[in-house]
Design a protein around this motif. Structure first.
Motif, mmCIF file in Angstrom:
data_model
loop_
_atom_site.group_PDB
_atom_site.id
_atom_site.type_symbol
_atom_site.label_atom_id
_atom_site.label_comp_id
_atom_site.label_asym_id
_atom_site.label_seq_id
_atom_site.Cartn_x
_atom_site.Cartn_y
_atom_site.Cartn_z
ATOM 1 N N GLN A 137 19.707 50.708 45.676
ATOM 2 C CA GLN A 137 21.149 50.598 45.877
ATOM 3 C C GLN A 137 21.478 51.505 47.184
ATOM 4 O OE1 GLN A 137 23.221 53.364 42.611
ATOM 5 N NE2 GLN A 137 24.555 53.509 44.467
ATOM 6 N N LEU A 138 20.744 52.547 47.585
ATOM 7 C CA LEU A 138 20.930 53.342 48.786
ATOM 8 C C LEU A 138 20.356 52.676 50.139
ATOM 9 C CD1 LEU A 138 20.397 57.000 47.332
ATOM 10 C CD2 LEU A 138 22.460 55.681 47.518
ATOM 11 N N ALA A 139 19.582 51.781 49.745
ATOM 12 C CA ALA A 139 18.945 51.165 51.007
ATOM 13 C C ALA A 139 19.878 50.344 51.837
ATOM 14 C CB ALA A 139 17.675 50.434 50.670
ATOM 15 N N ALA A 154 10.387 57.790 49.333
ATOM 16 C CA ALA A 154 11.503 57.374 50.273
ATOM 17 C C ALA A 154 12.891 57.895 50.102
ATOM 18 C CB ALA A 154 11.206 55.647 49.865
ATOM 19 N N LEU A 155 13.112 58.011 48.455
ATOM 20 C CA LEU A 155 14.340 58.443 48.410
ATOM 21 C C LEU A 155 14.524 59.972 48.746
ATOM 22 C CD1 LEU A 155 15.188 57.792 44.531
ATOM 23 C CD2 LEU A 155 16.673 57.295 46.673
ATOM 24 N N SER A 156 13.628 60.807 48.797
ATOM 25 C CA SER A 156 13.663 62.021 49.271
ATOM 26 C C SER A 156 14.083 62.293 50.546
ATOM 27 C CB SER A 156 12.244 62.730 49.149
ATOM 28 O OG SER A 156 12.387 64.091 49.706
ATOM 29 N N ARG A 157 13.428 61.318 51.707
ATOM 30 C CA ARG A 157 13.669 61.062 52.916
ATOM 31 C C ARG A 157 15.167 60.586 52.985
ATOM 32 N NH1 ARG A 157 10.974 57.534 55.589
ATOM 33 N NH2 ARG A 157 9.759 56.738 53.702
ATOM 34 N N MET A 158 15.551 59.623 52.415
ATOM 35 C CA MET A 158 16.858 59.084 52.335
ATOM 36 C C MET A 158 17.990 59.856 52.128
ATOM 37 S SD MET A 158 16.471 55.121 51.029
ATOM 38 C CE MET A 158 17.987 54.863 50.782
ATOM 39 N N ILE A 159 17.774 60.851 51.142
ATOM 40 C CA ILE A 159 18.880 61.598 50.695
ATOM 41 C C ILE A 159 18.880 62.819 51.574
ATOM 42 C CG2 ILE A 159 19.567 63.265 48.875
ATOM 43 C CD1 ILE A 159 18.779 61.338 46.988
ATOM 44 N N THR A 160 17.765 63.200 52.236
ATOM 45 C CA THR A 160 17.852 64.185 53.264
ATOM 46 C C THR A 160 18.375 63.751 54.607
ATOM 47 O OG1 THR A 160 15.465 65.065 52.513
ATOM 48 C CG2 THR A 160 16.391 65.652 54.812
ATOM 49 N N LYS A 161 18.299 62.519 54.840
ATOM 50 C CA LYS A 161 19.004 61.792 55.894
ATOM 51 C C LYS A 161 20.478 61.745 55.623
ATOM 52 C CE LYS A 161 16.278 58.790 57.520
ATOM 53 N NZ LYS A 161 15.653 57.393 57.933
ATOM 54 N N ALA A 162 21.036 61.684 54.120
ATOM 55 C CA ALA A 162 22.429 61.659 54.074
ATOM 56 C C ALA A 162 22.996 62.868 54.236
ATOM 57 C CB ALA A 162 22.504 61.301 52.470
ATOM 58 N N TYR A 163 22.154 63.919 54.186
ATOM 59 C CA TYR A 163 22.700 65.452 54.316
ATOM 60 C C TYR A 163 22.837 65.495 55.771
ATOM 61 C CZ TYR A 163 22.430 67.582 49.681
ATOM 62 O OH TYR A 163 22.327 67.809 48.436
ATOM 63 N N GLN A 164 22.226 64.986 56.524
ATOM 64 C CA GLN A 164 21.781 65.351 58.056
ATOM 65 C C GLN A 164 23.264 65.296 58.797
ATOM 66 O OE1 GLN A 164 21.641 63.434 61.156
ATOM 67 N NE2 GLN A 164 20.555 65.383 62.272
ATOM 68 N N PRO A 165 23.995 64.396 58.770
ATOM 69 C CA PRO A 165 25.372 64.498 59.501
ATOM 70 C C PRO A 165 26.277 65.835 59.084
ATOM 71 C CG PRO A 165 25.475 62.408 58.122
ATOM 72 C CD PRO A 165 23.922 63.249 57.959
ATOM 73 N N LEU A 166 26.215 66.139 57.676
ATOM 74 C CA LEU A 166 27.025 67.163 57.182
ATOM 75 C C LEU A 166 26.344 68.504 57.748
ATOM 76 C CD1 LEU A 166 27.612 66.100 53.485
ATOM 77 C CD2 LEU A 166 29.185 65.432 55.345
ATOM 78 N N LEU A 167 24.985 68.536 57.854
ATOM 79 C CA LEU A 167 24.346 69.908 58.124
ATOM 80 C C LEU A 167 24.348 69.984 59.907
ATOM 81 C CD1 LEU A 167 21.197 69.706 55.748
ATOM 82 C CD2 LEU A 167 23.512 71.115 55.823
ATOM 83 N N LEU A 168 24.593 68.834 60.088
ATOM 84 C CA LEU A 168 24.550 69.008 61.818
ATOM 85 C C LEU A 168 25.646 69.761 62.451
ATOM 86 C CD1 LEU A 168 22.885 67.731 64.491
ATOM 87 C CD2 LEU A 168 24.892 65.917 64.301
ATOM 88 N N GLU A 169 26.853 69.541 61.504
ATOM 89 C CA GLU A 169 28.108 70.381 61.916
ATOM 90 C C GLU A 169 27.854 72.114 61.769
ATOM 91 O OE1 GLU A 169 31.505 68.973 59.634
ATOM 92 O OE2 GLU A 169 30.669 67.075 59.648
#
Lengths: 150, 150
Positions: free
Chosen positions: A148-150, B26-41
């Motif tokens: 779903q997320l891919a 894979a999910l762990s990395r994808m979700i970490t990547k989802a945080y990235q733009p928020l944490l960048l601020e």
DNA sequence: TAATGTTTAATTGTGTGCAATCAAATTGAC
DNA sequence: GTCAATTTGATTGCACACAATTAAACATTA
């Protein structure tokens, strides 16, 4: 003293246990660590093992295809693949029909690794000691979310 | 042609989708990547954010306590914490009662980060776009497994 | 208290992850 | 064919992760 009402310290969404990301992050590393002693005998790291799972199945894949299947980019794959090439386990060559692509193939030593690796999946399942039903249910949920997320 | 019957390429346990570890990884990395733009601020990485979640809740923790809660060792935490110290967000001092321990505390700038971070959990949930029930069910399963394996 | 063992961080070295950039090859519009 | 845009890997730089080792402080016990 530390319970300043103006702070969000008590916001339950801020606690590790209430997040989805943290257990995912921690579990991923714990399970990778569970593989480590088994992979040590093959002189493989966990991401290298994933590359071999794909190569054993497909014989040849481009860097791009490996990246799509593993969700990794060339900045990660290129050095990893070069290390495997140095060990004479895989080959790297340009696709003559599109010189931009690099085709990764199995060399005999890499092919033979599979014989030594074939017990690993069962050993891991035994090591994690999860009921088969739980294992299956979780696997399906995680795969669904991944797709779903891919 | 590639279906040598003596090979285990067709062993279903060898396929990525049939493993528990790979979607977790894979999910762990994808979700970490989802945080990235928020944490960048906030100029934070994901592991640094986890450290702050704990510090906002507890004010002070030793390196050992942080490591126990995050399942990380000092080889990972020490350089990470030194970077946060350089930014004047946290303090590092030896415990006078046991000079082996290093106490990590929040400096004012680190405390203030929380105000800017407080919307992140909701934003992530919105971003993942999962039904609340699925989110909860998965969270509970992962936490249970984490505790069992820890 | 002296010797021994344990606990705790720090250090070192290797291997990912990933953003950002670059360069080469290919494709497409004209 | 030519130029611009796209695709594909490689490179660089930074930040984890973690095994292995070291060193300092503490605890225990004779």
């Amino acid at each position: 003293m530390s319970n300043d009402p103006s702070s969000n310290a008590s916001n339950p969404l801020f606690q590790l246990e209430n997040q989805l990301c943290f257990p995912l992050y921690a579990l991923s590393r714990m399970i990778t660590k569970a593989y480590q002693p088994l992979l040590l005998e093959l002189d493989l790291t966990y991401p290298q093992y994933l590359v071999f799972l794909l190569l054993w199945e497909h014989q040849e894949l481009t860097v791009k295809e490996l990246g799509e299947k593993l969700f990794l980019d060339s900045g990660t794959l290129t050095p990893l693949l070069k290390r495997l090439e140095q060990k004479q386990w895989i080959s790297r060559r340009r696709d003559p029909r599109d010189e931009r692509s690099v085709i990764i193939g199995l060399l005999p030593a890499g092919q033979q690794l599979q014989a030594r690796a074939c017990q690993i999946p069962e050993e891991i399942i035994a090591k994690l000691n999860m009921p088969q039903a739980d294992f299956e249910a979780l696997r399906l949920q995680l795969n669904a979310l991944l797709i779903q997320l891919a």
